[in-house]
Scaffold this active site. Structure first.
Site, PDB file in Angstrom:
ATOM      1  N   ASN A 185     -15.979 -17.835  71.678  1.00 54.53           N
ATOM      2  CA  ASN A 185     -15.844 -18.843  72.797  1.00 54.53           C
ATOM      3  C   ASN A 185     -17.212 -19.618  72.742  1.00 54.53           C
ATOM      4  O   ASN A 185     -17.645 -20.195  73.628  1.00 54.53           O
ATOM      5  CB  ASN A 185     -15.752 -18.313  74.010  1.00 54.53           C
ATOM      6  CG  ASN A 185     -14.420 -17.563  74.273  1.00 54.53           C
ATOM      7  OD1 ASN A 185     -13.578 -17.573  73.502  1.00 54.53           O
ATOM      8  ND2 ASN A 185     -14.089 -17.089  75.346  1.00 54.53           N
ATOM      9  N   TYR A 238     -20.519 -18.662  72.475  1.00 56.91           N
ATOM     10  CA  TYR A 238     -21.661 -18.337  72.983  1.00 56.91           C
ATOM     11  C   TYR A 238     -22.748 -17.687  71.818  1.00 56.91           C
ATOM     12  O   TYR A 238     -22.448 -18.086  70.644  1.00 56.91           O
ATOM     13  CB  TYR A 238     -21.516 -17.113  73.670  1.00 56.91           C
ATOM     14  CG  TYR A 238     -20.642 -17.623  75.069  1.00 56.91           C
ATOM     15  CD1 TYR A 238     -21.222 -18.739  75.976  1.00 56.91           C
ATOM     16  CD2 TYR A 238     -19.188 -17.130  75.408  1.00 56.91           C
ATOM     17  CE1 TYR A 238     -20.316 -19.191  77.023  1.00 56.91           C
ATOM     18  CE2 TYR A 238     -18.613 -17.702  76.345  1.00 56.91           C
ATOM     19  CZ  TYR A 238     -19.143 -18.808  77.194  1.00 56.91           C
ATOM     20  OH  TYR A 238     -18.556 -19.340  78.090  1.00 56.91           O
ATOM     21  N   HIS A 241     -19.782 -10.266  72.392  1.00 52.84           N
ATOM     22  CA  HIS A 241     -19.163 -11.467  72.543  1.00 52.84           C
ATOM     23  C   HIS A 241     -19.533 -12.342  71.505  1.00 52.84           C
ATOM     24  O   HIS A 241     -20.551 -13.015  71.683  1.00 52.84           O
ATOM     25  CB  HIS A 241     -19.676 -12.125  74.086  1.00 52.84           C
ATOM     26  CG  HIS A 241     -18.526 -13.008  74.495  1.00 52.84           C
ATOM     27  ND1 HIS A 241     -17.498 -13.345  73.583  1.00 52.84           N
ATOM     28  CD2 HIS A 241     -18.177 -13.696  75.753  1.00 52.84           C
ATOM     29  CE1 HIS A 241     -16.682 -14.278  74.262  1.00 52.84           C
ATOM     30  NE2 HIS A 241     -17.306 -14.433  75.265  1.00 52.84           N
ATOM     31  N   ASN A 253     -16.866 -24.756  74.134  1.00 52.52           N
ATOM     32  CA  ASN A 253     -18.566 -24.945  73.990  1.00 52.52           C
ATOM     33  C   ASN A 253     -18.795 -25.612  72.663  1.00 52.52           C
ATOM     34  O   ASN A 253     -19.940 -25.515  72.440  1.00 52.52           O
ATOM     35  CB  ASN A 253     -19.067 -23.654  74.165  1.00 52.52           C
ATOM     36  CG  ASN A 253     -18.751 -22.903  75.505  1.00 52.52           C
ATOM     37  OD1 ASN A 253     -18.912 -23.702  76.762  1.00 52.52           O
ATOM     38  ND2 ASN A 253     -18.443 -21.748  75.564  1.00 52.52           N
ATOM     39  N   THR A 293     -14.948 -14.103  82.946  1.00 48.88           N
ATOM     40  CA  THR A 293     -15.971 -14.551  83.882  1.00 48.88           C
ATOM     41  C   THR A 293     -15.431 -14.709  85.268  1.00 48.88           C
ATOM     42  O   THR A 293     -14.411 -15.616  85.576  1.00 48.88           O
ATOM     43  CB  THR A 293     -16.724 -15.837  83.308  1.00 48.88           C
ATOM     44  OG1 THR A 293     -17.197 -15.748  82.016  1.00 48.88           O
ATOM     45  CG2 THR A 293     -17.698 -16.108  84.595  1.00 48.88           C
TER      46      THR A 293
END
Length: 365
Positions: free
Chosen positions: A179, A181, A176, A236, A27
């Site tokens: 992580n 998400y 993805h 996260n 990102t």
């Protein structure tokens, strides 16, 4: 040095990569109004010595734009912007996959367009804070628990985005599922509160990811679809270790292998303080999948060569070293010193800390 296994060609699906060096998705928050631009095209062009570039996460929908200034690929304007990026990369005979990233519960409504909402397979607020351009750091927005209609809509959004990537000139997509998400939120028992066929058992928690993978493969070809996973990840607020972890990821890998995906890309963030992903787990996922396996996490040239020689993976992804060394491949071939990245500019707008890092020849001059 030129004979290093790292710099030899490799096959990925139906394309040939000029080397086994992969630029990992990172990102960078330079997409103004969520659309790729000329500055982003310059950034990726500078790094096109990599055999394969995987872009930063791009949202397949308005609901997935959890962060400030991340790109999407669901509008005509975004597709046109990405065409500049893919053309720039292809000019140097590099291949480029776009990472499709729906942030799920990791987001804030201030970062979303009007009418969009934060949705997830859980109604629990993600821990920590989210940066917004309007009001700085804010607690994450509470997500709305997804129902079956939301799940069907999200799956279609991934499929539509996949089709858009073909129009934009990409060689493929990376789903993805790492992580913390949306896709991993379904996999992880700590972030999946669903009581329907998408929640509860391992089979149910894998269902959404496998359906998205199959539908994307049906839409653009399985050889153009890869996936990123992060077992033992802590990003996260996911649960890093749980009883069914090994079963979940080996089952996922086997099912993805049946679909015929281009690759699995495994994340090991132990170099950044996360729990280490045991080599035995990596090998089980690799073997269950049976296709191209991309390894990543804290790699330098020596470690990359050693793990390639041992057969742990087929390609190696490099992350932060590509931020500050646009010509990373040349530097590794020459045994040259690498420049350190400026962490203060990782996510700030503009060219500073983005496109202003010097190449080796410029540094010598």
């Amino acid at each position: 040095m030129q004979d290093s296994i790292l710099f030899k060609e490799a096959k990925l699906g139906n394309v040939t990569l000029k080397n086994k060096v992969v630029m990992a998705p990172m990102t960078r928050s330079r997409a103004i109004d969520n659309a790729p631009n000329d500055l982003m095209a310059t950034y990726y062009r500078q790094r096109s010595e990599a055999g394969l570039i995987i872009t930063e996460g791009a949202s397949p929908s308005v609901n997935g734009l959890g962060y400030s200034r991340i790109p999407g690929i669901f509008t005509t304007e975004q597709v046109e912007g990405w065409k500049k990026v893919t053309s720039a990369v292809h000019e140097n005979n590099s291949r480029i996959f776009i990472q499709l990233m729906h942030t799920g519960r990791v987001g804030h409504v201030l970062n979303l367009p009007e009418g969009a909402e934060v949705v997830a397979p859980t109604a629990e607020v993600a821990p920590g804070e989210m940066y917004t351009d309007q009001e700085g750091l804010k607690e994450h927005t509470q997500p709305r628990l997804m129902n079956t209609d939301d799940i069907a809509q999200a799956k279609q959004e991934f499929v539509d985005a996949a089709k858009n990537t073909v129009e934009a000139g990409f060689d493929g997509i990376e789903l993805h599922a790492a992580n913390g998400y949306l896709l991993e939120q379904f996999i992880n028992p700590g972030t999946n509160q669903l009581t329907n066929e998408y929640g509860g058992s391992v089979e149910n928690r894998l269902r959404f990811v496998l359906e998205v993978a199959q539908a994307s493969a049906d839409a653009i070809g399985a050889d153009k679809v890869g996936i990123r996973v992060s077992p033992y990840g802590v990003f996260n607020g996911v649960t890093p270790v749980y009883d069914e972890l090994e079963e979940a990821y080996t089952t996922l890998a086997a099912e993805l292998g049946k679909i015929g995906l281009a690759y699995i890309h495994i994340v090991d963030h132990s170099a950044m303080g996360a729990p280490e992903v045991p080599v035995a787990i990596k090998e089980k996922i690799r073997d269950a999948f049976g296709g191209t396996f991309i390894i990543s996490g804290g790699y330098d040239k020596q470690k990359a060569e050693a793990d390639l020689e041992e057969g742990l993976g087929h390609l190696v992804a490099f992350g932060r070293s590509f931020i500050s060394n646009p010509d990373l491949v040349s530097r590794m071939k020459a045994g040259a010193e690498l420049q350190a990245p400026d962490m203060d500019t990782f996510y700030t707008p503009g060219e500073k800390g983005y496109t202003d890092y010097s190449a080796l020849e410029q540094a010598k001059a």
